[in-house]
Each structure stands twice: as C-alpha cells, then as structure tokens.
Motif scaffolding. Sequence first.
Motif, short mmCIF file in Angstrom:
data_model
loop_
_atom_site.label_atom_id
_atom_site.label_comp_id
_atom_site.label_asym_id
_atom_site.label_seq_id
_atom_site.Cartn_x
_atom_site.Cartn_y
_atom_site.Cartn_z
N CYS A 278 -22.22 -26.29 94.74
CA CYS A 278 -23.02 -27.07 93.80
C CYS A 278 -24.06 -28.02 94.39
CB CYS A 278 -22.08 -27.90 92.90
SG CYS A 278 -21.33 -26.93 91.57
N LEU A 279 -24.18 -28.11 95.70
CA LEU A 279 -25.20 -29.00 96.25
C LEU A 279 -26.55 -28.28 96.17
CD1 LEU A 279 -25.76 -31.73 97.50
CD2 LEU A 279 -25.37 -30.73 99.75
N LYS A 280 -27.37 -28.70 95.21
CA LYS A 280 -28.65 -28.05 94.92
C LYS A 280 -29.81 -28.89 95.46
CE LYS A 280 -26.26 -25.03 92.55
NZ LYS A 280 -26.01 -23.67 93.06
N SER A 281 -31.02 -28.45 95.14
CA SER A 281 -32.21 -29.13 95.67
C SER A 281 -32.55 -30.40 94.90
CB SER A 281 -33.40 -28.17 95.65
OG SER A 281 -33.67 -27.72 94.32
N THR A 282 -32.01 -30.55 93.69
CA THR A 282 -32.30 -31.75 92.90
C THR A 282 -30.99 -32.36 92.39
OG1 THR A 282 -32.46 -30.63 90.73
CG2 THR A 282 -34.45 -30.70 92.11
N SER A 283 -31.07 -33.64 92.06
CA SER A 283 -29.90 -34.34 91.52
C SER A 283 -29.49 -33.77 90.17
CB SER A 283 -30.19 -35.84 91.38
OG SER A 283 -30.48 -36.43 92.63
N ARG A 284 -30.46 -33.42 89.33
CA ARG A 284 -30.14 -32.89 88.00
C ARG A 284 -29.38 -31.56 88.10
NH1 ARG A 284 -31.99 -33.95 82.93
NH2 ARG A 284 -33.51 -35.42 83.80
N GLU A 285 -29.85 -30.67 88.98
CA GLU A 285 -29.18 -29.38 89.13
C GLU A 285 -27.77 -29.55 89.71
OE1 GLU A 285 -32.47 -26.08 90.22
OE2 GLU A 285 -32.38 -27.77 91.61
N THR A 286 -27.64 -30.47 90.67
CA THR A 286 -26.33 -30.71 91.28
C THR A 286 -25.36 -31.28 90.26
OG1 THR A 286 -27.37 -31.12 93.43
CG2 THR A 286 -25.13 -31.96 93.11
N LEU A 287 -25.82 -32.22 89.45
CA LEU A 287 -24.97 -32.83 88.44
C LEU A 287 -24.52 -31.80 87.40
CD1 LEU A 287 -23.65 -35.22 87.04
CD2 LEU A 287 -25.90 -35.88 86.13
N SER A 288 -25.45 -30.97 86.94
CA SER A 288 -25.10 -29.95 85.95
C SER A 288 -24.09 -28.95 86.52
CB SER A 288 -26.36 -29.21 85.49
OG SER A 288 -27.23 -30.05 84.79
N CYS A 289 -24.30 -28.55 87.77
CA CYS A 289 -23.39 -27.61 88.41
C CYS A 289 -21.99 -28.20 88.54
CB CYS A 289 -23.94 -27.20 89.77
SG CYS A 289 -22.89 -26.02 90.67
N MET A 290 -21.91 -29.47 88.96
CA MET A 290 -20.61 -30.10 89.13
C MET A 290 -19.89 -30.28 87.81
SD MET A 290 -19.60 -30.45 92.17
CE MET A 290 -18.19 -31.40 91.62
N HIS B 241 -18.31 -50.13 101.95
CA HIS B 241 -19.34 -49.17 101.53
C HIS B 241 -18.89 -47.76 101.90
CE1 HIS B 241 -23.21 -47.47 100.62
NE2 HIS B 241 -23.27 -46.94 101.82
N ARG B 242 -18.90 -46.87 100.90
CA ARG B 242 -18.48 -45.49 101.12
C ARG B 242 -19.63 -44.58 100.72
NH1 ARG B 242 -12.80 -45.81 101.42
NH2 ARG B 242 -12.50 -43.61 101.00
N GLY B 243 -20.71 -44.61 101.50
CA GLY B 243 -21.97 -43.98 101.13
C GLY B 243 -21.90 -42.50 100.86
N ARG B 244 -22.75 -42.04 99.96
CA ARG B 244 -22.85 -40.63 99.64
C ARG B 244 -23.57 -39.91 100.78
NH1 ARG B 244 -24.85 -41.52 93.33
NH2 ARG B 244 -23.20 -43.01 92.81
N PRO B 245 -23.16 -38.68 101.11
CA PRO B 245 -23.61 -38.04 102.34
C PRO B 245 -24.95 -37.31 102.26
CG PRO B 245 -21.98 -36.67 101.27
CD PRO B 245 -22.10 -37.93 100.44
N HIS B 246 -25.61 -37.29 101.10
CA HIS B 246 -26.84 -36.50 100.98
C HIS B 246 -27.80 -37.23 100.05
CE1 HIS B 246 -29.53 -33.12 100.07
NE2 HIS B 246 -29.01 -32.50 101.12
N GLU B 247 -29.09 -37.10 100.31
CA GLU B 247 -30.08 -37.80 99.49
C GLU B 247 -29.99 -37.41 98.02
OE1 GLU B 247 -32.21 -40.28 100.22
OE2 GLU B 247 -31.12 -40.33 102.12
N VAL B 248 -29.72 -36.15 97.74
CA VAL B 248 -29.58 -35.70 96.35
C VAL B 248 -28.47 -36.48 95.65
CG1 VAL B 248 -28.77 -33.76 94.93
CG2 VAL B 248 -30.55 -33.40 96.65
N LEU B 249 -27.40 -36.79 96.39
CA LEU B 249 -26.27 -37.53 95.82
C LEU B 249 -26.58 -39.02 95.76
CD1 LEU B 249 -23.43 -35.69 97.78
CD2 LEU B 249 -24.31 -35.18 95.49
N LYS B 250 -27.25 -39.53 96.77
CA LYS B 250 -27.60 -40.96 96.78
C LYS B 250 -28.54 -41.32 95.64
CE LYS B 250 -27.14 -41.44 101.82
NZ LYS B 250 -27.86 -41.71 103.09
#
Length: 359
Positions: A241-253, A310-319
């Motif tokens: 589910c890690l996609k190129s955009t935050s919207r796609e990633t969120l929908s997939c998850m 702080h438990r940062g998110r590992p990818h810009e799409v997630l951040k």
Amino acid sequence: TLGPIKTDSSLEDSTLEDIGEHVYENDRCLTERLSALHVHKAGGTSIRSAIIRLGKRAPPASQLVRHKWFRPPRRAISELEDSQLESLSSVTVGADVEVDWQSKGRNGRKYNGTVLHREEGASAETSHRFVIKFEHGPVETLDLAAESFRVIGPSKNATIRPPPVMDESIDDDPLKEAKNRTMASLKRATAYPTERFGPQEHVLFAAVRDPAERFISSIGQAMGARGSQRNLVCTILQRECLKSTSRETLSCMARYVRDHGHWIELHFAPQVVDVSFSTMFRDVPVAVFPFGEVGRLIDYLGSGDEETKHRGRPHEVLKNMTVAHYDEGSLRTVCEIYRMDVIMQRSMGLEVPRCDPFV
C-alpha cells in the motif's frame, strides 16, 4: 527520588486523605492514586512517559507500579537479512512451502508441505514457528526463520484455525500471579473520590481519539515508525500500500485493514479493545478523556515542559498524510471499521463528526 519501578506489585495498603492537587509557594503536590491505560495512537505513549518521569521526581513515599499481566512470545529477528524477512512475510495459513533440508542431514532432500497454522500461542509479529503438514506424511512444527525455504503457492487443503479466545482459567499460566495481582488491583478501581482514597483504591484513566485521525497515525506507525520497523508487518504493508501519494496510500490502507482485519497490527486495534483488554474485560470505571486534553493531562502530571517521545513516520508520503487526504470512500471504510469506537465515544458525549454520515 523513587527507586526502580515495581513490576507486578500492589499499591500500598493505606488511606490517602486531603486528596487532589495542592499548590504551594514554590512547589505543588498531587495526593492521589492514578492508573493510566495505554490506548495506542491516542496519546498513550506520552501519558506513560509523563507518569514515569513523575515517578522519578516524586518523594520517597510515592510508589510507581506497573502491571504486566500479558507477555507475547518474542523472538529476535534483527539478525535476519531483508530477503529472509521478505520470505517470512509471504508465509500465510494455507501456503505451500518447499523446505530445503539438503544441509540438515535429513536424507539430503527438499520437502513440500502446507502451512496449517502458527504454533499455538505464537504471535504473528514476533514468532515464525508454523505447524506444517508435509506431503510424505508427518506434521512438524518448524521455525521457518531458521530454515531454508521458499513459498511455492497457495493451498486449498489447509485447516484454518479461529483466533484464540482468552482463557479465564489461569491455573497453568506462568503469569498466573501477575494476573491475580492485576485482577485484585482492578477490583479497587474507583471513580474519583470526594474525600479520600481508601486502601489500594485508584482511578483508571485513558484518552481516546477521533478514529479517522487515529487511523492515519496508526498507518505511520505500522508502516515502520520507531518500534515497528522489523516486525514483518511493516514490510507487507509497504509492499501492498505505499503509493506515490498520501491519498492513494490512505485509500489502499483503508481497504487493506477492512479486508484483512484490524488484528494484523496492534496499532490498528479499536480503542474499545485497547481499554477492554487492559482492564481484563472487567466491568470497572475508567475516566476517559478526549485526545485534545492529552496536553493538559501531561501538564497536570508535571511534564508539560519536556519533549515527548517522537516516533516519526518513515516516508514523506506518510509524514504528509492528514485527514484532508480522505475521500468519501476511504472515510466511510474507516468509520465502518471503527464503528464500535464511534458508538463508544458518542455514548460518552464526545462528537465524532467525520463519521456522522456513515455511522
């Protein structure tokens, strides 16, 4: 200062009077017994850290107790290569596997078998012991992390076991004493008293969060934030589910958790389950605060001037992911997954407006 934290201990058998917060000229004092329940991705880590810091600064008469009545089986996997983690993440109930025993002295052959289920009591996040039915007859329990194997395809012949049910009998449980102490402590849980805390009485409290906001935080954690990088689950989620955009990633998850269940990773568990599990499914009073009050809770515990973990998110799409990235379909899915949390929060007078159209 307070000594080491007591684990699986009991509160002192004494009465607390003149309870509450007392502010003096240059100091303040809290005379009360409080017990925090850790609700994941709803400020639980920050509250826990604040209480531990408070205990370390407290006078010698204070006591900090941690009830650890549940401990999943654990196996270190930090020594495994990425290729091994990838292979292990592909093992599911019903998969056909080929185990290479040529270097193990077992007739120098490769054997095919079907994964029936995980070993009884094994955790999907920390154990790789599976019960496998081999074509040549025997059923064996193998730690696939220590074997040379490959997944060769799905199978229709596996017997899928239902999730284990919590056993009320703890006679043979190695954590029996810890569970008994926790149950005894839960029996002393009370609403905040008006005059005094009786012997061993304490107030349980927790914070809960809007399910749509919390789901985004859960995604960031489960996909590899600190503490979740090497549990195999994050590898699967990123691959799926890690996609190129935050919207796609969120929908997939949203679809992935809907289709596979929130049990795939503990940070996706409903908040109702977190609270109920922590209280051993007993009918006890719990003071529940909305997530927006977590800052005030930490201030009250005297840690407002300290940076929380702080438990940062590992990818810009997630951040960069926020509630603005929901579309109607993904928001509906998340609200339906966490219907029980929506109903629970509404029953306490908390508004969950994002889910109003769907639940």
